[in-house]
Scaffold this motif. Structure first.
Motif, PDB file in Angstrom:
ATOM      1  N   UNK A 245     122.420  71.657 -57.213  1.00 62.79           N
ATOM      2  CA  UNK A 245     123.048  70.412 -57.461  1.00 62.79           C
ATOM      3  C   UNK A 245     124.221  70.755 -58.097  1.00 62.79           C
ATOM      4  N   UNK A 246     124.433  71.820 -58.956  1.00 61.90           N
ATOM      5  CA  UNK A 246     125.644  72.254 -59.704  1.00 61.90           C
ATOM      6  C   UNK A 246     126.812  72.472 -58.494  1.00 61.90           C
ATOM      7  N   UNK A 247     126.462  73.119 -57.379  1.00 64.61           N
ATOM      8  CA  UNK A 247     127.464  73.420 -56.362  1.00 64.61           C
ATOM      9  C   UNK A 247     127.976  72.026 -55.861  1.00 64.61           C
ATOM     10  N   UNK A 248     126.954  71.035 -55.528  1.00 68.72           N
ATOM     11  CA  UNK A 248     127.136  69.864 -54.719  1.00 68.72           C
ATOM     12  C   UNK A 248     128.204  68.910 -55.850  1.00 68.72           C
ATOM     13  N   UNK A 249     127.636  68.940 -57.092  1.00 70.05           N
ATOM     14  CA  UNK A 249     128.374  67.881 -58.077  1.00 70.05           C
ATOM     15  C   UNK A 249     129.679  68.318 -58.572  1.00 70.05           C
ATOM     16  N   UNK A 250     129.750  69.583 -58.813  1.00 68.96           N
ATOM     17  CA  UNK A 250     131.022  70.071 -59.483  1.00 68.96           C
ATOM     18  C   UNK A 250     131.597  71.393 -58.839  1.00 68.96           C
ATOM     19  N   UNK A 251     131.062  71.673 -57.630  1.00 65.54           N
ATOM     20  CA  UNK A 251     131.500  73.203 -57.118  1.00 65.54           C
ATOM     21  C   UNK A 251     131.456  74.079 -57.922  1.00 65.54           C
ATOM     22  N   UNK A 252     130.082  74.155 -58.792  1.00 70.68           N
ATOM     23  CA  UNK A 252     129.803  75.299 -59.641  1.00 70.68           C
ATOM     24  C   UNK A 252     130.962  75.487 -60.730  1.00 70.68           C
ATOM     25  N   UNK A 253     131.577  74.390 -61.052  1.00 67.67           N
ATOM     26  CA  UNK A 253     132.630  74.696 -62.259  1.00 67.67           C
ATOM     27  C   UNK A 253     134.014  74.293 -61.745  1.00 67.67           C
ATOM     28  N   UNK A 254     134.289  74.106 -60.514  1.00 69.97           N
ATOM     29  CA  UNK A 254     135.590  73.954 -60.108  1.00 69.97           C
ATOM     30  C   UNK A 254     136.140  72.287 -60.412  1.00 69.97           C
ATOM     31  N   UNK A 255     135.129  71.663 -60.329  1.00 71.58           N
ATOM     32  CA  UNK A 255     135.512  70.255 -60.899  1.00 71.58           C
ATOM     33  C   UNK A 255     134.776  69.773 -62.231  1.00 71.58           C
ATOM     34  N   UNK A 256     135.097  70.160 -63.354  1.00 68.96           N
ATOM     35  CA  UNK A 256     134.070  69.789 -64.290  1.00 68.96           C
ATOM     36  C   UNK A 256     134.405  68.463 -65.125  1.00 68.96           C
ATOM     37  N   UNK A 257     135.659  67.935 -64.699  1.00 63.35           N
ATOM     38  CA  UNK A 257     135.805  66.569 -65.043  1.00 63.35           C
ATOM     39  C   UNK A 257     136.029  65.687 -63.846  1.00 63.35           C
ATOM     40  N   UNK A 258     135.420  64.528 -63.803  1.00 62.55           N
ATOM     41  CA  UNK A 258     135.739  63.584 -62.645  1.00 62.55           C
ATOM     42  C   UNK A 258     137.204  63.525 -62.297  1.00 62.55           C
ATOM     43  N   UNK A 259     137.573  63.618 -61.011  1.00 63.82           N
ATOM     44  CA  UNK A 259     138.939  63.334 -60.566  1.00 63.82           C
ATOM     45  C   UNK A 259     139.415  61.837 -60.592  1.00 63.82           C
TER      46      UNK A 259
END
Length: 377
Positions: A245-259
């Motif tokens: 889930x974390x990989x899909x939703x935020x790329x495990x921390x790459x996108x921690x804030x919605x673009x």
């Protein structure tokens, strides 16, 4: 002979972490000079298995703990072997004035990224470090003091070291502790025990097929795994799905804030956005991208953190890991929980998507979870 940069070096440095290429190259040259690596060894700045073996042999020959990690003690022995010695202390005057009885010197462990996470026994020392960084105004007064030496704490240490003309390596050794407490200290290398030893973290990270995500996973995967252990999520299928889930939703921390800007959420009463500006202020953040004033208010109460006044804290990886695991464990997002879909031999990774976002991309995330499960076993 001037002393070159001496950061703490670990296997893997210089491979995914380019900032360590130069010191790893220095270490390779030293191991060649000490005849622990062949003269044909490429000086490529990659801390690979050959260099790790050479370091362990050096440590064994010099009665050091065979960790394969080049920390202060190993560097000190290397420097002695190379004839690098500290400048001599000034010669004392023949008749020094009597001095008051010395105060006991405080002792601190050498701390590095992962302490308090992979090694929970160091959490109290990390809390002391974080409190001192708040006192030094590196962190704001409302900074979360959680005892986890994650990327945020490492960044704070590096900022402090830079501002005080110290070696900027993110490792809290004698000079950094001494400057933090404004006095002399003793330091020691702690025995790092417990925590994530049951997981092969490098294997889990290596199972991710995308290099850009692997770079972020180095920080986030240990944090998420530790949060799973902290909150009793020990079923491997559940852990695999949390990571997926974390990989899909935020790329495990790459996108921690919605673009996106967040204005699409403005005046969305179903999200609790009832004031002007709530849309962008409470847009998606964290490993699962929580959205809306109502969700930020709920998690403020749940975690004891003011996310309403400081919504950007939801993007802090230490906080986001707890928010991710607790929310999926307890069904806080949609009413569906991990136990509803995954437990023991029951591993319905497709229907488990209902835990966060109903069946959106359910098959894709299920495939990611199956790969993580293979790596966890």
């Amino acid at each position: 002979m001037p002393v070159a940069r001496r950061p703490l070096l670990r296997p893997g440095d210089g491979i995914d972490s380019q900032e360590f290429v130069e010191p790893v190259q220095l270490l390779q040259r030293i191991m060649i000079k000490l005849r622990l690596l062949p003269i044909s060894q490429p000086i490529n700045g990659r801390f690979d298995s050959a260099l790790e073996k050479a370091v362990k042999i050096f440590q064994m020959e010099n009665n050091l703990q065979m960790t394969g990690i080049v920390g202060p003690e190993t560097w000190a022995v290397i420097d002695r072997k190379l004839g690098i010695t500290p400048s001599p202390s000034p010669t004392p005057s023949p008749s020094p004035a009597p001095s008051p009885s010395p105060q006991p010197v405080q002792r601190y462990p050498v701390l590095q990224r992962g302490d308090g996470i992979q090694h929970p026994d160091l959490a109290d020392a990390v809390k002391t470090l974080q409190e001192l960084l708040v006192k030094a105004r590196i962190f704001p007064a409302n900074e979360v003091v959680d005892g986890k030496f994650g990327p945020n704490t490492e960044d704070g240490v590096r900022r402090f070291q830079s501002l005080n003309n110290l070696l900027v390596d993110g490792v809290v050794g004698r000079e950094t502790w001494s400057t933090l407490v404004n006095g002399p200290v003793e330091v020691f290398e702690p025995e790092r025990q417990g925590g994530l030893s049951q997981f092969d973290v490098p294997r889990i990270i290596a199972s991710i097929p995308y290099p850009d995500i692997r770079a972020y996973a180095r920080d986030s995967v240990p944090l998420i795994l530790q949060s799973c252990l902290d909150y009793g999520v020990t079923d491997l299928g559940q852990i695999a799905y949390v990571l997926a889930t974390a990989e899909h939703e935020s790329h495990l921390g790459k996108w921690m804030t919605e673009l996106a800007s967040g204005w699409a959420y403005e005046w969305r009463s179903d999200l609790g956005n009832i004031y002007a500006g709530d849309g962008p202020r409470y847009k998606g953040r964290g490993f699962v991208q929580i959205t809306g004033r109502a969700n930020y208010r709920y998690w403020s109460g749940r975690l004891g953190i003011d996310l309403i006044g400081n919504p950007e804290l939801a993007a802090n990886q230490d906080i986001a890991a707890d928010l991710l695991v607790l929310g999926m464990r307890d069904g806080s997002y949609t009413g569906h929980s991990l136990n509803d879909h995954i437990l023991g031999s029951r591993q319905n990774f497709v229907s488990a998507r209902r835990i966060v976002n109903w069946l959106d991309r359910a098959e894709h995330i299920a495939a990611i979870a199956r790969e993580f499960l293979r790596a966890l076993r």
